[in-house]
Design a protein around this motif. Structure first.
Motif, PDB file in Angstrom:
ATOM      1  N   HIS A 193      59.993  35.331 -47.289  1.00  0.00           N
ATOM      2  CA  HIS A 193      58.855  34.947 -46.614  1.00  0.00           C
ATOM      3  C   HIS A 193      57.707  35.843 -46.835  1.00  0.00           C
ATOM      4  CE1 HIS A 193      60.923  38.163 -44.277  1.00  0.00           C
ATOM      5  NE2 HIS A 193      59.960  38.447 -43.799  1.00  0.00           N
ATOM      6  N   THR A 194      57.949  36.918 -47.535  1.00  0.00           N
ATOM      7  CA  THR A 194      56.677  37.776 -47.607  1.00  0.00           C
ATOM      8  C   THR A 194      55.738  37.376 -49.001  1.00  0.00           C
ATOM      9  OG1 THR A 194      58.198  39.338 -48.878  1.00  0.00           O
ATOM     10  CG2 THR A 194      57.545  39.722 -46.792  1.00  0.00           C
ATOM     11  N   GLY A 195      56.504  36.219 -49.414  1.00  0.00           N
ATOM     12  CA  GLY A 195      55.726  35.695 -50.633  1.00  0.00           C
ATOM     13  C   GLY A 195      55.318  34.226 -50.248  1.00  0.00           C
ATOM     14  N   SER A 196      54.650  33.449 -50.941  1.00  0.00           N
ATOM     15  CA  SER A 196      54.156  32.293 -50.308  1.00  0.00           C
ATOM     16  C   SER A 196      54.559  30.759 -51.036  1.00  0.00           C
ATOM     17  CB  SER A 196      52.554  32.267 -50.000  1.00  0.00           C
ATOM     18  OG  SER A 196      52.325  33.354 -49.367  1.00  0.00           O
ATOM     19  N   TRP A 197      55.780  31.095 -51.692  1.00  0.00           N
ATOM     20  CA  TRP A 197      56.351  30.060 -52.602  1.00  0.00           C
ATOM     21  C   TRP A 197      57.236  29.082 -51.787  1.00  0.00           C
ATOM     22  CZ3 TRP A 197      56.512  35.125 -54.072  1.00  0.00           C
ATOM     23  CH2 TRP A 197      57.649  35.835 -53.791  1.00  0.00           C
ATOM     24  N   PHE A 198      57.682  29.410 -50.557  1.00  0.00           N
ATOM     25  CA  PHE A 198      58.498  28.693 -49.718  1.00  0.00           C
ATOM     26  C   PHE A 198      57.711  28.099 -48.514  1.00  0.00           C
ATOM     27  CE2 PHE A 198      62.042  31.150 -51.272  1.00  0.00           C
ATOM     28  CZ  PHE A 198      62.755  30.243 -52.093  1.00  0.00           C
ATOM     29  N   TRP A 199      57.774  26.841 -47.596  1.00  0.00           N
ATOM     30  CA  TRP A 199      56.952  26.440 -46.773  1.00  0.00           C
ATOM     31  C   TRP A 199      56.650  27.371 -45.601  1.00  0.00           C
ATOM     32  CZ3 TRP A 199      59.744  25.195 -42.632  1.00  0.00           C
ATOM     33  CH2 TRP A 199      60.977  24.742 -42.743  1.00  0.00           C
ATOM     34  N   TRP A 200      57.750  28.254 -45.524  1.00  0.00           N
ATOM     35  CA  TRP A 200      58.020  29.290 -44.371  1.00  0.00           C
ATOM     36  C   TRP A 200      57.346  30.576 -44.984  1.00  0.00           C
ATOM     37  CZ3 TRP A 200      62.157  27.007 -46.723  1.00  0.00           C
ATOM     38  CH2 TRP A 200      62.982  27.945 -47.497  1.00  0.00           C
ATOM     39  N   GLY A 201      56.495  30.640 -46.046  1.00  0.00           N
ATOM     40  CA  GLY A 201      56.103  31.825 -46.657  1.00  0.00           C
ATOM     41  C   GLY A 201      54.924  32.276 -45.728  1.00  0.00           C
ATOM     42  N   GLU A 202      54.391  33.638 -46.185  1.00  0.00           N
ATOM     43  CA  GLU A 202      53.527  34.453 -45.433  1.00  0.00           C
ATOM     44  C   GLU A 202      52.131  33.851 -45.114  1.00  0.00           C
ATOM     45  OE1 GLU A 202      52.077  39.051 -45.246  1.00  0.00           O
ATOM     46  OE2 GLU A 202      52.192  38.148 -47.196  1.00  0.00           O
ATOM     47  N   LYS A 203      51.748  32.939 -46.195  1.00  0.00           N
ATOM     48  CA  LYS A 203      50.389  32.213 -45.967  1.00  0.00           C
ATOM     49  C   LYS A 203      50.314  31.030 -45.515  1.00  0.00           C
ATOM     50  CE  LYS A 203      48.375  34.613 -50.224  1.00  0.00           C
ATOM     51  NZ  LYS A 203      47.777  34.330 -51.474  1.00  0.00           N
ATOM     52  N   LEU A 204      51.674  30.630 -44.931  1.00  0.00           N
ATOM     53  CA  LEU A 204      52.041  29.245 -44.596  1.00  0.00           C
ATOM     54  C   LEU A 204      52.150  29.372 -42.897  1.00  0.00           C
ATOM     55  CD1 LEU A 204      51.652  27.098 -46.749  1.00  0.00           C
ATOM     56  CD2 LEU A 204      52.749  29.047 -47.568  1.00  0.00           C
ATOM     57  N   CYS A 205      52.495  30.439 -42.470  1.00  0.00           N
ATOM     58  CA  CYS A 205      52.424  30.377 -41.003  1.00  0.00           C
ATOM     59  C   CYS A 205      52.168  31.966 -40.421  1.00  0.00           C
ATOM     60  CB  CYS A 205      54.165  30.417 -40.641  1.00  0.00           C
ATOM     61  SG  CYS A 205      55.256  31.445 -41.175  1.00  0.00           S
ATOM     62  N   THR A 206      51.903  32.126 -39.227  1.00  0.00           N
ATOM     63  CA  THR A 206      51.542  33.617 -38.825  1.00  0.00           C
ATOM     64  C   THR A 206      52.934  34.254 -38.383  1.00  0.00           C
ATOM     65  OG1 THR A 206      51.861  32.825 -36.218  1.00  0.00           O
ATOM     66  CG2 THR A 206      49.508  32.442 -37.300  1.00  0.00           C
ATOM     67  N   PRO A 207      52.775  35.606 -38.259  1.00  0.00           N
ATOM     68  CA  PRO A 207      53.982  36.350 -37.783  1.00  0.00           C
ATOM     69  C   PRO A 207      54.755  35.738 -36.706  1.00  0.00           C
ATOM     70  CG  PRO A 207      52.217  37.832 -38.548  1.00  0.00           C
ATOM     71  CD  PRO A 207      51.365  36.316 -38.428  1.00  0.00           C
ATOM     72  N   GLU A 208      53.775  35.548 -35.719  1.00  0.00           N
ATOM     73  CA  GLU A 208      54.343  34.884 -34.533  1.00  0.00           C
ATOM     74  C   GLU A 208      55.182  33.562 -34.720  1.00  0.00           C
ATOM     75  OE1 GLU A 208      51.073  36.038 -34.783  1.00  0.00           O
ATOM     76  OE2 GLU A 208      51.726  37.899 -33.862  1.00  0.00           O
ATOM     77  N   GLU A 209      54.666  32.824 -35.211  1.00  0.00           N
ATOM     78  CA  GLU A 209      55.229  31.550 -35.847  1.00  0.00           C
ATOM     79  C   GLU A 209      56.674  31.869 -36.574  1.00  0.00           C
ATOM     80  OE1 GLU A 209      51.300  28.592 -35.990  1.00  0.00           O
ATOM     81  OE2 GLU A 209      52.200  29.458 -37.843  1.00  0.00           O
ATOM     82  N   TYR A 210      56.533  32.729 -37.582  1.00  0.00           N
ATOM     83  CA  TYR A 210      57.681  32.928 -38.255  1.00  0.00           C
ATOM     84  C   TYR A 210      58.910  33.677 -37.412  1.00  0.00           C
ATOM     85  CZ  TYR A 210      60.881  34.818 -41.661  1.00  0.00           C
ATOM     86  OH  TYR A 210      61.922  35.291 -42.241  1.00  0.00           O
ATOM     87  N   LYS A 211      58.447  34.475 -36.387  1.00  0.00           N
ATOM     88  CA  LYS A 211      59.519  34.921 -35.348  1.00  0.00           C
ATOM     89  C   LYS A 211      60.168  33.894 -34.642  1.00  0.00           C
ATOM     90  CE  LYS A 211      57.379  39.515 -35.281  1.00  0.00           C
ATOM     91  NZ  LYS A 211      56.717  40.584 -34.559  1.00  0.00           N
ATOM     92  N   GLN A 212      59.313  32.903 -34.204  1.00  0.00           N
ATOM     93  CA  GLN A 212      59.615  32.119 -33.408  1.00  0.00           C
ATOM     94  C   GLN A 212      60.818  30.794 -34.238  1.00  0.00           C
ATOM     95  OE1 GLN A 212      55.590  30.549 -31.811  1.00  0.00           O
ATOM     96  NE2 GLN A 212      56.812  29.567 -30.305  1.00  0.00           N
ATOM     97  N   LEU A 213      60.394  30.690 -35.491  1.00  0.00           N
ATOM     98  CA  LEU A 213      61.385  29.875 -36.273  1.00  0.00           C
ATOM     99  C   LEU A 213      62.584  30.571 -36.282  1.00  0.00           C
ATOM    100  CD1 LEU A 213      61.767  27.678 -38.401  1.00  0.00           C
ATOM    101  CD2 LEU A 213      60.852  29.593 -40.056  1.00  0.00           C
ATOM    102  N   TRP A 214      62.591  31.898 -36.535  1.00  0.00           N
ATOM    103  CA  TRP A 214      63.961  32.705 -36.473  1.00  0.00           C
ATOM    104  C   TRP A 214      64.807  32.305 -35.188  1.00  0.00           C
ATOM    105  CZ3 TRP A 214      67.714  34.968 -38.744  1.00  0.00           C
ATOM    106  CH2 TRP A 214      67.542  35.357 -40.367  1.00  0.00           C
ATOM    107  N   HIS A 215      64.035  32.493 -34.154  1.00  0.00           N
ATOM    108  CA  HIS A 215      64.694  32.493 -32.868  1.00  0.00           C
ATOM    109  C   HIS A 215      65.136  30.988 -32.452  1.00  0.00           C
ATOM    110  CE1 HIS A 215      64.624  36.564 -31.160  1.00  0.00           C
ATOM    111  NE2 HIS A 215      63.538  36.899 -32.150  1.00  0.00           N
ATOM    112  N   MET A 216      64.430  30.021 -32.744  1.00  0.00           N
ATOM    113  CA  MET A 216      64.564  28.883 -32.650  1.00  0.00           C
ATOM    114  C   MET A 216      65.898  28.352 -33.257  1.00  0.00           C
ATOM    115  SD  MET A 216      62.280  25.232 -33.140  1.00  0.00           S
ATOM    116  CE  MET A 216      62.375  25.753 -34.697  1.00  0.00           C
ATOM    117  N   THR A 217      66.082  28.854 -34.532  1.00  0.00           N
ATOM    118  CA  THR A 217      67.252  28.474 -35.385  1.00  0.00           C
ATOM    119  C   THR A 217      68.460  29.073 -34.766  1.00  0.00           C
ATOM    120  OG1 THR A 217      65.871  28.672 -37.263  1.00  0.00           O
ATOM    121  CG2 THR A 217      68.170  28.723 -37.599  1.00  0.00           C
TER     122      THR A 217
END
Length: 370
Positions: A193-217
């Protein structure tokens, strides 16, 4: 050599998957526990690095160079006589209800091979290159920068994604032996996710959104009765220090294994990235009491005949990693492989790598369990 070194190795319990005392999961006090087997796996993974590191290969028993689906076959085994101690599998397209993965492996075959790896006493790791839930594209479709936001609670695609997580949960819950024992697995979603080649990558979501994604999963899997997973967090080699590595980290209460993904393109750059990233996760692992691993690596085509003992081994043996995993040997792209096969230029060196006292393969791990 392998037999002699095993005598010196000490791990608690009878196997990586052996029964042990159940403990509370990371959830609240009212939550179901992880299975005893999963807790014991976690305990033993913490001890593996005291004597060596496990070798892993993606899709090792599913296909290889010149073969597809052969029972009991493995390019690694064909070279050194043993299976990897870690085999990883990808669950992309499970979310669609398909019968086969994005790499055209039937999910029934993946389930069977996970059970086979469990019987060997080894570890199975699961990744998930899932489709883009907003655009319908693949995991590499980064045409829309609001995909993660759209699947979080309140988002337009949240309901769809909840359904996808139910299908994922059903598969993981189905990983059971004939006696009904749920096979523990390592789950490694939202990687690189520290790259931006997947739709969950660094430039595609904020740090808070990424953490929420993990916890939701993790919350969804927990609510769906999944109690046989450990979670691995694995960015690429982009972070330059511990603070940057932890910027999107979901938290100690959720993550069990920390690692990174990196591949060789030029040797000097690869070694530098390896050293930097290993130093980072070693420091964090000690501070946060986490298992550390090299979750993906490799050199496509392995043109260097001494790569295993001349590049990979010297880079990893200085650190207490639990495992190092190389990517797949694609049967549909004969130049796209990361483990040797019989006659490949690095095969002889791989046997030397296999015989090194610190490298652990399936028989090494299984011998400890008897």
């Amino acid at each position: 050599m392998k037999t002699l070194r095993l005598i010196t190795m000490i791990l608690a319990s009878n196997s990586l998957m052996a029964c042990g005392p159940a403990q509370k999961s990371q959830k609240d006090e009212g939550a179901p526990t992880r299975t005893a087997e999963t807790e014991q796996l976690l305990a033993n993974l913490k001890k593996v690095s005291a004597r060596g590191f496990m070798f892993g290969h993606h899709d090792d028993t599913n296909y290889g160079i010149g073969w597809d689906g052969d029972e009991g076959r493995s390019d690694v085994k064909s070279v050194c006589g043993d299976y990897p101690a870690v085999v990883s599998f990808d669950l992309g397209h499970i979310e669609l209800g398909d019968t086969a993965s994005l790499d055209n492996v039937p999910f029934s075959k993946i389930r069977k091979e996970i059970l086979n790896q469990y019987k060997r006493g080894g570890l199975s790791s699961l990744s998930w290159h899932l489709r883009n839930p907003k655009t319908g594209g693949d995991a590499w479709d980064v045409s829309d920068s609001t995909v993660v936001k759209s699947i979080l609670p309140g988002g337009a695609n949240h309901g769809k994604f909840v359904g996808w997580l139910e299908k994922l949960s059903t598969f993981i819950n189905s990983l059971q032996t004939e006696d009904g024992v749920k096979v523990p697995v390592l789950f490694r979603p939202w990687h690189e996710h520290t790259g931006s080649w997947f739709w969950w990558g660094e430039k595609l979501c904020t740090p808070e959104e990424y953490k929420q994604l993990w916890h939701m999963t993790a919350d969804a899997l927990h609510d769906n009765g999944v109690n046989n997973v450990l979670y691995a967090y694995s960015p690429g080699c982009e972070p330059q220090d511990t603070a940057q590595y932890l910027k999107r980290y979901p938290g100690d209460d959720l993550i069990d294994v920390i690692g990174f993904d990196t591949y060789q393109f030029d040797r000097d750059g690869y070694i530098a990235n390896f050293e930097k990233s290993l130093a980072i996760i070693d420091s964090i692992g000690k501070a946060h009491h986490k298992i550390i691993a090299i979750t993906e690596t490799g050199y496509e085509g392995i043109p260097d005949s001494k790569w295993w003992t001349g590049t990979l081994l010297p880079a990893v043996e200085k650190y207490p990693i639990a495992y190092v995993l190389v990517w797949r040997n694609a049967r549909e792209r004969v130049t796209h492989f990361y483990a040797p096969y019989p006659g490949q230029v690095s095969a002889e060196d791989f046997v030397d790598f296999y015989n090194h006292p610190k490298t652990l393969f399936a028989n090494d791990v299984n011998s400890l369990y008897k």
